[in-house]
Write a protein that holds these residues in place. Structure first.
Motif, PDB file in Angstrom:
ATOM      1  N   SER A  14       0.604  -1.074  -0.085  1.00  0.00           N
ATOM      2  CA  SER A  14      -0.049  -0.042  -0.083  1.00  0.00           C
ATOM      3  C   SER A  14       0.757   1.359  -0.037  1.00  0.00           C
ATOM      4  O   SER A  14       1.909   1.238   0.461  1.00  0.00           O
ATOM      5  CB  SER A  14      -0.930   0.089   1.240  1.00  0.00           C
ATOM      6  OG  SER A  14      -1.875   1.212   1.169  1.00  0.00           O
ATOM      7  N   ASP A  15       0.324   2.276  -0.535  1.00  0.00           N
ATOM      8  CA  ASP A  15       1.026   3.685  -0.495  1.00  0.00           C
ATOM      9  C   ASP A  15       0.107   4.326   0.549  1.00  0.00           C
ATOM     10  O   ASP A  15      -0.596   4.812   0.396  1.00  0.00           O
ATOM     11  CB  ASP A  15       0.978   4.306  -1.746  1.00  0.00           C
ATOM     12  CG  ASP A  15       1.856   3.806  -3.097  1.00  0.00           C
ATOM     13  OD1 ASP A  15       2.759   3.432  -2.598  1.00  0.00           O
ATOM     14  OD2 ASP A  15       1.362   3.964  -4.088  1.00  0.00           O
ATOM     15  N   LEU A  16       1.102   4.390   1.825  1.00  0.00           N
ATOM     16  CA  LEU A  16       0.701   5.067   2.794  1.00  0.00           C
ATOM     17  C   LEU A  16       1.058   6.462   3.086  1.00  0.00           C
ATOM     18  O   LEU A  16       2.150   6.820   2.625  1.00  0.00           O
ATOM     19  CB  LEU A  16       1.216   4.227   4.268  1.00  0.00           C
ATOM     20  CG  LEU A  16       0.796   2.743   4.161  1.00  0.00           C
ATOM     21  CD1 LEU A  16       1.420   2.149   5.592  1.00  0.00           C
ATOM     22  CD2 LEU A  16      -0.736   2.468   4.416  1.00  0.00           C
ATOM     23  N   PRO A  17       0.214   7.277   3.438  1.00  0.00           N
ATOM     24  CA  PRO A  17       0.470   9.014   3.622  1.00  0.00           C
ATOM     25  C   PRO A  17       1.636   9.058   4.894  1.00  0.00           C
ATOM     26  O   PRO A  17       1.615   8.194   5.930  1.00  0.00           O
ATOM     27  CB  PRO A  17      -0.848   9.461   3.966  1.00  0.00           C
ATOM     28  CG  PRO A  17      -1.741   8.158   4.698  1.00  0.00           C
ATOM     29  CD  PRO A  17      -1.152   6.986   4.177  1.00  0.00           C
ATOM     30  N   VAL A  18       2.334   9.925   4.368  1.00  0.00           N
ATOM     31  CA  VAL A  18       3.580  10.030   5.159  1.00  0.00           C
ATOM     32  C   VAL A  18       3.076  11.272   5.866  1.00  0.00           C
ATOM     33  O   VAL A  18       2.485  12.122   5.441  1.00  0.00           O
ATOM     34  CB  VAL A  18       4.798  10.312   4.377  1.00  0.00           C
ATOM     35  CG1 VAL A  18       5.936  10.957   5.660  1.00  0.00           C
ATOM     36  CG2 VAL A  18       5.363   9.276   3.760  1.00  0.00           C
ATOM     37  N   GLY A  23       0.430  15.073  12.667  1.00  0.00           N
ATOM     38  CA  GLY A  23      -0.488  13.998  12.120  1.00  0.00           C
ATOM     39  C   GLY A  23      -1.078  14.142  10.858  1.00  0.00           C
ATOM     40  O   GLY A  23      -1.839  13.483  10.272  1.00  0.00           O
ATOM     41  N   SER A  24      -0.859  15.306  10.214  1.00  0.00           N
ATOM     42  CA  SER A  24      -1.412  15.712   9.127  1.00  0.00           C
ATOM     43  C   SER A  24      -0.652  15.116   7.888  1.00  0.00           C
ATOM     44  O   SER A  24       0.485  15.121   8.030  1.00  0.00           O
ATOM     45  CB  SER A  24      -1.447  17.541   8.826  1.00  0.00           C
ATOM     46  OG  SER A  24      -0.116  18.026   8.902  1.00  0.00           O
ATOM     47  N   PRO A  25      -1.241  14.795   6.812  1.00  0.00           N
ATOM     48  CA  PRO A  25      -0.586  14.327   5.795  1.00  0.00           C
ATOM     49  C   PRO A  25       0.426  15.366   5.246  1.00  0.00           C
ATOM     50  O   PRO A  25       0.152  16.535   4.976  1.00  0.00           O
ATOM     51  CB  PRO A  25      -1.489  14.009   4.897  1.00  0.00           C
ATOM     52  CG  PRO A  25      -2.771  13.949   5.415  1.00  0.00           C
ATOM     53  CD  PRO A  25      -2.657  14.932   6.570  1.00  0.00           C
ATOM     54  N   LEU A  26       1.620  14.948   4.672  1.00  0.00           N
ATOM     55  CA  LEU A  26       2.466  15.872   4.195  1.00  0.00           C
ATOM     56  C   LEU A  26       2.240  15.820   2.480  1.00  0.00           C
ATOM     57  O   LEU A  26       1.579  14.751   2.047  1.00  0.00           O
ATOM     58  CB  LEU A  26       3.904  15.255   4.222  1.00  0.00           C
ATOM     59  CG  LEU A  26       4.844  15.107   5.559  1.00  0.00           C
ATOM     60  CD1 LEU A  26       6.010  14.482   5.562  1.00  0.00           C
ATOM     61  CD2 LEU A  26       4.830  16.578   5.956  1.00  0.00           C
ATOM     62  N   ARG A  27       2.481  16.989   1.913  1.00  0.00           N
ATOM     63  CA  ARG A  27       2.129  17.207   0.665  1.00  0.00           C
ATOM     64  C   ARG A  27       3.297  17.662  -0.167  1.00  0.00           C
ATOM     65  O   ARG A  27       4.162  18.669   0.677  1.00  0.00           O
ATOM     66  CB  ARG A  27       0.936  18.062   0.301  1.00  0.00           C
ATOM     67  CG  ARG A  27      -0.378  17.444   1.062  1.00  0.00           C
ATOM     68  CD  ARG A  27      -1.508  18.133   0.416  1.00  0.00           C
ATOM     69  NE  ARG A  27      -2.784  17.154   0.858  1.00  0.00           N
ATOM     70  CZ  ARG A  27      -3.133  16.212   0.111  1.00  0.00           C
ATOM     71  NH1 ARG A  27      -2.656  15.669  -1.095  1.00  0.00           N
ATOM     72  NH2 ARG A  27      -4.344  15.487   0.350  1.00  0.00           N
ATOM     73  N   ASP A  28       3.370  17.503  -1.308  1.00  0.00           N
ATOM     74  CA  ASP A  28       4.341  18.110  -2.147  1.00  0.00           C
ATOM     75  C   ASP A  28       4.262  19.794  -2.028  1.00  0.00           C
ATOM     76  O   ASP A  28       3.166  19.939  -2.501  1.00  0.00           O
ATOM     77  CB  ASP A  28       4.392  17.696  -3.574  1.00  0.00           C
ATOM     78  CG  ASP A  28       5.517  18.231  -4.322  1.00  0.00           C
ATOM     79  OD1 ASP A  28       5.468  19.260  -4.570  1.00  0.00           O
ATOM     80  OD2 ASP A  28       6.617  17.661  -4.973  1.00  0.00           O
ATOM     81  N   PRO A  29       5.186  20.707  -1.799  1.00  0.00           N
ATOM     82  CA  PRO A  29       4.999  22.094  -1.641  1.00  0.00           C
ATOM     83  C   PRO A  29       4.643  22.595  -2.964  1.00  0.00           C
ATOM     84  O   PRO A  29       4.089  23.879  -2.976  1.00  0.00           O
ATOM     85  CB  PRO A  29       6.293  22.480  -1.182  1.00  0.00           C
ATOM     86  CG  PRO A  29       7.188  21.243  -1.261  1.00  0.00           C
ATOM     87  CD  PRO A  29       6.535  20.112  -1.248  1.00  0.00           C
ATOM     88  N   ILE A  35       2.536  12.916  -0.217  1.00  0.00           N
ATOM     89  CA  ILE A  35       3.695  12.339  -0.116  1.00  0.00           C
ATOM     90  C   ILE A  35       3.291  10.806   0.688  1.00  0.00           C
ATOM     91  O   ILE A  35       2.586  10.715   1.763  1.00  0.00           O
ATOM     92  CB  ILE A  35       4.716  13.019   0.666  1.00  0.00           C
ATOM     93  CG1 ILE A  35       5.057  14.281  -0.070  1.00  0.00           C
ATOM     94  CG2 ILE A  35       5.949  12.125   1.117  1.00  0.00           C
ATOM     95  CD1 ILE A  35       5.962  15.300   0.721  1.00  0.00           C
ATOM     96  N   THR A  36       3.795   9.769   0.009  1.00  0.00           N
ATOM     97  CA  THR A  36       3.480   8.495   0.319  1.00  0.00           C
ATOM     98  C   THR A  36       4.661   7.709   0.518  1.00  0.00           C
ATOM     99  O   THR A  36       5.866   8.050   0.199  1.00  0.00           O
ATOM    100  CB  THR A  36       2.801   7.669  -0.386  1.00  0.00           C
ATOM    101  OG1 THR A  36       3.255   7.599  -1.716  1.00  0.00           O
ATOM    102  CG2 THR A  36       1.304   8.638  -0.647  1.00  0.00           C
TER     103      THR A  36
END
Length: 154
Positions: A14-18, A23-29, A35-36
Motif C-alpha cells: 500500500s502507498d501509505l501517507p507520510v 499527524g497531518s498528511p505531508l504534501r509536495d510543496p 507524499i507517500t
C-alpha cells in the motif's frame, strides 16, 4: 449465498501517507500531491520476516541480560528502524539528504536516511503504527479491485 473469504483479502502493498509531526498528511510543496511510502503489509512474508527478526532480537537481548525485559527496550528505536527499512520499498516524493546536503538517489538508502534521522522520528512513529494496521491495506485492496487492476503498486 455465503460470503467468500477470498473477497476479504487485503493488498500486499500500500502507498501509505507520510505524516507530519502533528499527524497531518505531508504534501509536495509545489504540486500539492500527497507524499507517500510504498510499504509491504502485515500479510506478506517480507513484513512477517521483519517482525519476527525484531522479536527475536528483543528476546535474545533479554536472555543475555538474565531475563531483564528492559534490555530489549535499549534497542527499540534501532530495531524499529531496521523493521521499517525492511518493509518500506520507497518514499514517493520525500527525499533524504546525505551529510553534505545532497539528495540521496538510491531508494533503499533514502528510506534508511529518513527513518534514521532522529529529528524525523515522528515519520518513523507514524509509519510503524500505520504499517501495522490491516485497515490500511484493506483500503489499498479495495481501490485496486475497484480500478480493475490486481497488480501491486511499485
Amino acid at each position: 449465498m455465503a460470503l467468500k473469504a477470498a473477497s476479504l483479502r487485503v493488498a500486499d502493498v500500500s502507498d501509505l501517507p507520510v505524516k507530519n509531526a502533528d499527524g497531518s498528511p505531508l504534501r509536495d510543496p509545489e504540486t500539492g500531491a500527497p507524499i507517500t511510502a510504498t510499504v509491504f503489509g502485515p500479510g506478506t512474508k517480507i513484513w512477517q520476516a521483519a517482525n519476527a527478526t525484531k522479536q527475536r532480537k528483543a528476546v535474545k537481548r533479554s536472555r543475555e541480560a538474565n531475563g531483564k525485559f528492559e534490555a530489549a527496550l535499549d534497542f527499540k528505536e534501532e530495531d524499529t528502524i531496521e523493521f521499517l527499512c525492511a518493509i518500506t520499498k520507497r518514499f514517493n516524493g520525500l527525499d533524504g539528504e546525505d551529510e553534505q546536503g545532497n539528495k540521496i538517489q538510491d531508494e533503499r538508502e533514502n528510506v534508511r536516511a529518513v527513518y534514521s534521522d532522529p529529528l524525523l522520528g515522528f515519520i518513523r512513529d507514524h509509519m510503524q503504527d500505520d504499517a501495522s494496521s490491516w485497515e490500511n491495506f484493506m483500503k489499498a485492496s479495495q481501490s485496486l479491485s475497484s480500478s480493475g487492476s490486481v497488480s501491486s503498486p511499485g
